[in-house]
Write a protein that holds these residues in place. Structure first.
Motif, PDB file in Angstrom:
ATOM      1  N   VAL A 181       0.820  -1.213   0.000  1.00 33.83           N
ATOM      2  CA  VAL A 181       0.000   0.000   0.000  1.00 33.83           C
ATOM      3  C   VAL A 181       0.855   1.265   0.000  1.00 33.83           C
ATOM      4  CG1 VAL A 181      -0.234   0.121   2.530  1.00 33.83           C
ATOM      5  CG2 VAL A 181      -2.038   1.053   1.058  1.00 33.83           C
ATOM      6  N   ASP A 182       2.062   1.196   0.543  1.00 34.82           N
ATOM      7  CA  ASP A 182       2.938   2.370   0.549  1.00 34.82           C
ATOM      8  C   ASP A 182       3.403   2.751  -0.848  1.00 34.82           C
ATOM      9  OD1 ASP A 182       2.860   2.846   3.299  1.00 34.82           O
ATOM     10  OD2 ASP A 182       4.376   1.317   3.675  1.00 34.82           O
ATOM     11  N   GLU A 183       3.268   1.844  -1.814  1.00 40.35           N
ATOM     12  CA  GLU A 183       3.643   2.146  -3.192  1.00 40.35           C
ATOM     13  C   GLU A 183       2.456   2.636  -4.014  1.00 40.35           C
ATOM     14  OE1 GLU A 183       5.672  -1.131  -4.999  1.00 40.35           O
ATOM     15  OE2 GLU A 183       7.065  -1.371  -3.298  1.00 40.35           O
ATOM     16  N   ARG A 184       1.298   2.740  -3.397  1.00 39.58           N
ATOM     17  CA  ARG A 184       0.111   3.273  -4.073  1.00 39.58           C
ATOM     18  C   ARG A 184       0.019   4.755  -3.716  1.00 39.58           C
ATOM     19  NH1 ARG A 184      -4.809  -1.070  -3.978  1.00 39.58           N
ATOM     20  NH2 ARG A 184      -3.608  -2.972  -4.299  1.00 39.58           N
ATOM     21  N   GLY A 185       0.447   5.589  -4.640  1.00 36.02           N
ATOM     22  CA  GLY A 185       0.606   7.009  -4.366  1.00 36.02           C
ATOM     23  C   GLY A 185      -0.572   7.674  -3.695  1.00 36.02           C
ATOM     24  N   TRP A 192      -6.106   5.098   7.063  1.00 38.80           N
ATOM     25  CA  TRP A 192      -6.607   3.722   7.122  1.00 38.80           C
ATOM     26  C   TRP A 192      -5.788   2.767   6.262  1.00 38.80           C
ATOM     27  CZ3 TRP A 192      -9.876   3.070  10.898  1.00 38.80           C
ATOM     28  CH2 TRP A 192     -10.764   4.089  11.260  1.00 38.80           C
ATOM     29  N   ARG A 193      -4.725   3.220   5.624  1.00 37.51           N
ATOM     30  CA  ARG A 193      -4.052   2.413   4.598  1.00 37.51           C
ATOM     31  C   ARG A 193      -3.494   1.086   5.123  1.00 37.51           C
ATOM     32  NH1 ARG A 193      -0.810   6.576   5.969  1.00 37.51           N
ATOM     33  NH2 ARG A 193       1.426   6.261   6.349  1.00 37.51           N
ATOM     34  N   TYR A 194      -3.066   1.043   6.379  1.00 34.07           N
ATOM     35  CA  TYR A 194      -2.506  -0.204   6.900  1.00 34.07           C
ATOM     36  C   TYR A 194      -3.570  -1.149   7.434  1.00 34.07           C
ATOM     37  CZ  TYR A 194       1.928   2.266   6.563  1.00 34.07           C
ATOM     38  OH  TYR A 194       3.017   2.957   6.098  1.00 34.07           O
ATOM     39  N   TRP A 195      -4.833  -0.764   7.282  1.00 33.32           N
ATOM     40  CA  TRP A 195      -5.929  -1.625   7.739  1.00 33.32           C
ATOM     41  C   TRP A 195      -6.655  -2.258   6.548  1.00 33.32           C
ATOM     42  CZ3 TRP A 195      -4.018  -1.780  12.182  1.00 33.32           C
ATOM     43  CH2 TRP A 195      -3.514  -0.631  12.792  1.00 33.32           C
ATOM     44  N   CYS A 196      -6.657  -1.573   5.413  1.00 32.37           N
ATOM     45  CA  CYS A 196      -7.225  -2.180   4.198  1.00 32.37           C
ATOM     46  C   CYS A 196      -6.129  -2.796   3.331  1.00 32.37           C
ATOM     47  CB  CYS A 196      -8.004  -1.149   3.385  1.00 32.37           C
ATOM     48  SG  CYS A 196      -6.971   0.066   2.547  1.00 32.37           S
ATOM     49  N   GLY A 197      -4.879  -2.333   3.507  1.00 32.08           N
ATOM     50  CA  GLY A 197      -3.778  -2.844   2.693  1.00 32.08           C
ATOM     51  C   GLY A 197      -3.870  -2.407   1.238  1.00 32.08           C
ATOM     52  N   GLY A 198      -4.769  -1.480   0.954  1.00 31.77           N
ATOM     53  CA  GLY A 198      -4.910  -0.992  -0.419  1.00 31.77           C
ATOM     54  C   GLY A 198      -6.053  -1.603  -1.194  1.00 31.77           C
ATOM     55  N   GLY A 199      -6.657  -2.665  -0.650  1.00 33.16           N
ATOM     56  CA  GLY A 199      -7.750  -3.311  -1.375  1.00 33.16           C
ATOM     57  C   GLY A 199      -7.258  -4.209  -2.492  1.00 33.16           C
ATOM     58  N   CYS A 200      -8.179  -4.969  -3.068  1.00 33.64           N
ATOM     59  CA  CYS A 200      -7.844  -5.956  -4.103  1.00 33.64           C
ATOM     60  C   CYS A 200      -7.128  -5.307  -5.284  1.00 33.64           C
ATOM     61  CB  CYS A 200      -9.123  -6.636  -4.592  1.00 33.64           C
ATOM     62  SG  CYS A 200      -8.860  -7.742  -5.998  1.00 33.64           S
ATOM     63  N   PRO A 201      -5.887  -5.714  -5.599  1.00 31.16           N
ATOM     64  CA  PRO A 201      -5.155  -5.101  -6.712  1.00 31.16           C
ATOM     65  C   PRO A 201      -5.740  -5.423  -8.077  1.00 31.16           C
ATOM     66  CG  PRO A 201      -3.935  -6.973  -5.833  1.00 31.16           C
ATOM     67  CD  PRO A 201      -5.081  -6.730  -4.906  1.00 31.16           C
ATOM     68  N   LEU A 202      -6.371  -6.593  -8.206  1.00 36.85           N
ATOM     69  CA  LEU A 202      -6.982  -6.946  -9.490  1.00 36.85           C
ATOM     70  C   LEU A 202      -8.178  -6.057  -9.797  1.00 36.85           C
ATOM     71  CD1 LEU A 202      -6.849 -10.841  -9.583  1.00 36.85           C
ATOM     72  CD2 LEU A 202      -5.693  -9.261 -11.121  1.00 36.85           C
ATOM     73  N   GLU A 203      -9.005  -5.814  -8.784  1.00 40.74           N
ATOM     74  CA  GLU A 203     -10.163  -4.950  -8.983  1.00 40.74           C
ATOM     75  C   GLU A 203      -9.717  -3.512  -9.244  1.00 40.74           C
ATOM     76  OE1 GLU A 203     -14.359  -4.235  -9.243  1.00 40.74           O
ATOM     77  OE2 GLU A 203     -13.012  -5.944  -9.516  1.00 40.74           O
ATOM     78  N   THR A 204      -8.670  -3.092  -8.535  1.00 44.54           N
ATOM     79  CA  THR A 204      -8.140  -1.745  -8.761  1.00 44.54           C
ATOM     80  C   THR A 204      -7.618  -1.602 -10.182  1.00 44.54           C
ATOM     81  OG1 THR A 204      -7.556  -1.525  -6.421  1.00 44.54           O
ATOM     82  CG2 THR A 204      -6.464  -0.043  -7.971  1.00 44.54           C
ATOM     83  N   ARG A 205      -6.885  -2.607 -10.656  1.00 41.03           N
ATOM     84  CA  ARG A 205      -6.360  -2.532 -12.031  1.00 41.03           C
ATOM     85  C   ARG A 205      -7.491  -2.545 -13.050  1.00 41.03           C
ATOM     86  NH1 ARG A 205      -2.562  -7.242 -14.375  1.00 41.03           N
ATOM     87  NH2 ARG A 205      -4.590  -8.273 -14.497  1.00 41.03           N
TER      88      ARG A 205
END
Length: 256
Positions: A181-185, A192-205
């Motif tokens: 998640v730290d690499e997601r600008g 809340w970033r360390y609690w969701c971890g950024g969410g599903c990367p496939l759905e985000t892409r």
């Protein structure tokens, strides 16, 4: 044992039916009751979509009445579901459905922690990835292929004959990248970033055209997290005199 149950009656059948079109709710609910009769309480996986959001409260009440653990998982589009527009996560409908379910939980506080019931997130400890895909998670196809995620079963990166499939899972970036998640600008300033971890990367892409953006479900997470923390506080106060619940909560808070 995990069993998928997406609604009661037609609410479930609309999303999970047999090849001939017949609904599966009757069979699935029978399976839940059978497991309970034999002392094997299943965990209930609820896939939240635009179709069933309005029925979440009713379903959660049914699950809690049986003392079952559950998780609310967001729908993710696959090759076989692209044509079903009504499955998409309409933000307001999803928020309304989850908030109605939380009201039910408040009146039926469970003995298990609520910190990990929302779609691949946990408020129990900080983490930089939403899941183990691309790191320590293997999915096997019926033919013996090994993929990085169940959504990518059509893109296995190795086979069961590989002496070190985990290394292939970690190094193959041809179809899947799960950035911390730290690499997601856009996530850098989110508390809340360390609690969701950024969410599903496939759905985000899929939605944002890059896994390095914030999750399309970001606002849902940010809205629901404070409510889950409030409910967890109520739950702990409710069971404060029960040492078994307190010990279970302590164990759940220990990092994996």
């Amino acid at each position: 044992l995990m069993i998928s149950l997406d609604g009661l009656g037609t609410g479930h059948d609309a999303q999970r039916h047999f090849a001939d079109g017949k609904g599966s709710f009757e069979k699935v609910s029978q399976a839940v009751e059978l497991a309970l009769e034999h002392g094997l309480p299943p965990s209930i996986s609820i896939t939240v979509t635009g179709r069933n959001a309005a029925g979440l409260a009713e379903l959660v009440e049914w699950v809690l009445e049986r003392g079952l653990i559950f998780q609310l998982n967001f729908y993710r589009q696959s090759l076989f579901s692209q044509s079903h527009a009504d499955l998409q996560l309409e933000e307001q409908a999803i928020l309304a459905g989850i908030q109605a379910a939380l009201k039910v939980i408040e009146h039926h506080l469970p003995r298990f922690s609520l910190l990990g019931i929302l779609d691949r997130t946990t408020l129990a400890y900080p983490h930089t990835l939403p899941c183990g895909a691309g790191a320590n998670y293997l999915v096997f196809t019926p033919q013996g292929g090994v993929a990085q995620c169940q959504i990518l079963l059509h893109h296995p990166v190795t086979t069961v004959h590989d002496p070190d499939p985990v290394s292939r899972i970690r190094t193959d970036k041809s179809h899947f990248i799960n950035p911390p998640v730290d690499e997601r600008g856009e996530c850098a300033e989110c508390s809340w970033r360390y609690w969701c971890g950024g969410g599903c990367p496939l759905e985000t892409r899929r939605v944002m055209h890059s896994p390095y953006h914030r999750s399309p479900n970001c606002r849902i997470y940010q809205t629901i997290f404070p409510e889950l923390i409030r409910l967890e506080g109520f739950r702990l106060l409710h069971y404060a005199s029960d040492p078994q619940v307190v010990r279970t909560q302590w164990l759940e808070l220990q990092p994996a």
